[in-house]
Scaffold this motif. Structure first.
Motif, PDB file in Angstrom:
ATOM      1  N   UNK A  22       0.374  -0.901  -0.120  1.00 32.13           N
ATOM      2  CA  UNK A  22      -0.089  -0.062  -0.062  1.00 32.13           C
ATOM      3  C   UNK A  22       1.274   1.493   0.165  1.00 32.13           C
ATOM      4  N   UNK A  23       1.962   1.869   0.581  1.00 32.11           N
ATOM      5  CA  UNK A  23       2.729   1.835   0.628  1.00 32.11           C
ATOM      6  C   UNK A  23       3.294   2.447  -0.494  1.00 32.11           C
ATOM      7  N   UNK A  24       3.558   1.585  -1.211  1.00 35.25           N
ATOM      8  CA  UNK A  24       4.867   1.562  -2.797  1.00 35.25           C
ATOM      9  C   UNK A  24       3.608   2.280  -3.165  1.00 35.25           C
ATOM     10  N   UNK A  25       2.252   1.772  -3.444  1.00 34.18           N
ATOM     11  CA  UNK A  25       1.343   2.427  -4.325  1.00 34.18           C
ATOM     12  C   UNK A  25       0.978   3.745  -3.954  1.00 34.18           C
ATOM     13  N   UNK A  26       0.741   3.943  -2.831  1.00 26.85           N
ATOM     14  CA  UNK A  26       0.618   5.598  -2.299  1.00 26.85           C
ATOM     15  C   UNK A  26       1.759   6.650  -2.728  1.00 26.85           C
ATOM     16  N   UNK A  27       3.224   6.126  -2.821  1.00 29.19           N
ATOM     17  CA  UNK A  27       3.872   6.448  -3.410  1.00 29.19           C
ATOM     18  C   UNK A  27       4.121   6.970  -4.867  1.00 29.19           C
ATOM     19  N   UNK A  28       3.740   5.737  -5.737  1.00 34.01           N
ATOM     20  CA  UNK A  28       3.307   5.904  -7.231  1.00 34.01           C
ATOM     21  C   UNK A  28       1.623   7.007  -7.489  1.00 34.01           C
ATOM     22  N   UNK A  29       0.836   7.028  -6.672  1.00 34.69           N
ATOM     23  CA  UNK A  29      -0.038   7.763  -6.886  1.00 34.69           C
ATOM     24  C   UNK A  29      -0.127   9.447  -6.860  1.00 34.69           C
ATOM     25  N   UNK A  30       0.551   9.670  -5.683  1.00 35.63           N
ATOM     26  CA  UNK A  30       0.888  11.032  -4.760  1.00 35.63           C
ATOM     27  C   UNK A  30       1.582  11.855  -6.306  1.00 35.63           C
ATOM     28  N   UNK A  31       2.448  10.976  -6.683  1.00 33.96           N
ATOM     29  CA  UNK A  31       2.821  12.312  -8.197  1.00 33.96           C
ATOM     30  C   UNK A  31       1.785  13.137  -9.372  1.00 33.96           C
ATOM     31  N   UNK A  32       1.171  11.398  -9.173  1.00 30.43           N
ATOM     32  CA  UNK A  32      -0.219  11.580 -10.181  1.00 30.43           C
ATOM     33  C   UNK A  32      -0.839  12.845  -9.935  1.00 30.43           C
ATOM     34  N   UNK A  33      -1.627  12.619  -8.721  1.00 32.45           N
ATOM     35  CA  UNK A  33      -2.347  13.020  -8.082  1.00 32.45           C
ATOM     36  C   UNK A  33      -2.226  14.311  -7.960  1.00 32.45           C
ATOM     37  N   UNK A  34      -0.782  15.044  -7.420  1.00 36.51           N
ATOM     38  CA  UNK A  34      -0.623  16.697  -7.420  1.00 36.51           C
ATOM     39  C   UNK A  34      -0.424  16.722  -9.333  1.00 36.51           C
ATOM     40  N   UNK A  35       0.286  16.283  -9.372  1.00 39.34           N
ATOM     41  CA  UNK A  35       0.151  16.607 -10.604  1.00 39.34           C
ATOM     42  C   UNK A  35      -0.822  17.594 -11.547  1.00 39.34           C
ATOM     43  N   UNK A  36      -2.352  16.280 -11.800  1.00 36.56           N
ATOM     44  CA  UNK A  36      -2.997  16.715 -11.945  1.00 36.56           C
ATOM     45  C   UNK A  36      -3.787  18.345 -11.166  1.00 36.56           C
ATOM     46  N   UNK A  37      -3.373  17.764  -9.875  1.00 31.53           N
ATOM     47  CA  UNK A  37      -3.615  19.215  -9.481  1.00 31.53           C
ATOM     48  C   UNK A  37      -3.430  20.662  -9.679  1.00 31.53           C
ATOM     49  N   UNK A  38      -2.630  20.260  -9.111  1.00 30.79           N
ATOM     50  CA  UNK A  38      -1.472  21.610 -10.618  1.00 30.79           C
ATOM     51  C   UNK A  38      -2.294  21.742 -11.928  1.00 30.79           C
ATOM     52  N   UNK A  39      -2.843  20.955 -12.427  1.00 28.48           N
ATOM     53  CA  UNK A  39      -2.956  21.648 -14.290  1.00 28.48           C
ATOM     54  C   UNK A  39      -4.671  22.121 -13.842  1.00 28.48           C
ATOM     55  N   UNK A  40      -5.687  21.472 -12.523  1.00 26.21           N
ATOM     56  CA  UNK A  40      -6.699  21.943 -12.402  1.00 26.21           C
ATOM     57  C   UNK A  40      -6.530  23.429 -11.878  1.00 26.21           C
ATOM     58  N   UNK A  41      -5.392  23.705 -11.167  1.00 28.06           N
ATOM     59  CA  UNK A  41      -5.689  25.645 -10.121  1.00 28.06           C
ATOM     60  C   UNK A  41      -3.998  25.755 -11.330  1.00 28.06           C
ATOM     61  N   UNK A  42      -3.802  25.639 -12.505  1.00 25.30           N
ATOM     62  CA  UNK A  42      -2.768  26.742 -13.281  1.00 25.30           C
ATOM     63  C   UNK A  42      -3.543  27.762 -13.620  1.00 25.30           C
ATOM     64  N   UNK A  43      -4.961  27.844 -13.659  1.00 28.64           N
ATOM     65  CA  UNK A  43      -6.010  28.720 -14.096  1.00 28.64           C
ATOM     66  C   UNK A  43      -5.649  29.888 -13.334  1.00 28.64           C
ATOM     67  N   UNK A  44      -5.039  29.777 -11.530  1.00 32.74           N
ATOM     68  CA  UNK A  44      -5.159  30.619 -10.419  1.00 32.74           C
ATOM     69  C   UNK A  44      -3.661  31.397 -10.394  1.00 32.74           C
TER      70      UNK A  44
END
Length: 147
Positions: free
Chosen positions: A100-122
């Motif tokens: 689970x920790x390994x999967x979490x460490x793989x997901x976080x960069x993808x989630x943060x990258x998508x958040x950055x794309x969404x928030x790029x308008x601000x």
């Protein structure tokens, strides 16, 4: 009085939250096979460490059944470990397993990258202001809920 649903704050917050969650969830569902409730449980455990199911309900603001189902699926996939809660024999401590920790460490960069794309308008200032405003609104709602 004319009511405009699109101007109603609870509606705006709910629809915005849902679409943002859905967009980010699309990333980790297609890549990692996780549903939104499962990812929320994993993210809380990834940040806060071991927790009981009751605390997960409070932290995620999801209902007991949804958290229970998410925990069961994550345990079945060997992404969570359970250990008895010595302070309360009726509950268990839940924590990310090594898998689970390994999967979490793989997901976080993808989630943060998508958040950055969404928030790029601000702008940076708008992001800070939005965060501060949301914190104020949450605090006000929490105060009203406690009354």
């Amino acid at each position: 009085m004319t009511f405009k649903l699109d101007d109603y704050l609870p509606y705006q917050l709910s629809t915005t939250s849902n679409v943002v969650s859905d967009v980010i969830a699309g990333e980790y569902k297609s890549l990692f096979g996780l549903k939104i409730p499962e990812w929320r449980v994993m993210s809380v455990l990834g940040v806060r460490g071991a927790s009981t199911q009751r605390h997960l309900v409070e932290a995620t603001l999801m209902d007991k059944v949804t958290v229970n189902r998410a925990v069961k699926n994550l345990v079945d996939r060997a992404l969570l470990d359970r250990s008895p809660n010595t302070a309360d024999g009726r509950s268990h401590h839940l924590m990310l397993s090594a898998k689970g920790r390994d999967l979490y460490e793989k997901i976080m960069p993808a989630a943060l990258a998508m958040e950055k794309k969404i928030m790029a308008v601000l702008t940076a200032q708008e992001k800070a202001e939005l965060s501060a405003m949301l914190a104020k609104i949450k605090k006000s709602a929490d105060t009203l809920a406690a009354e």
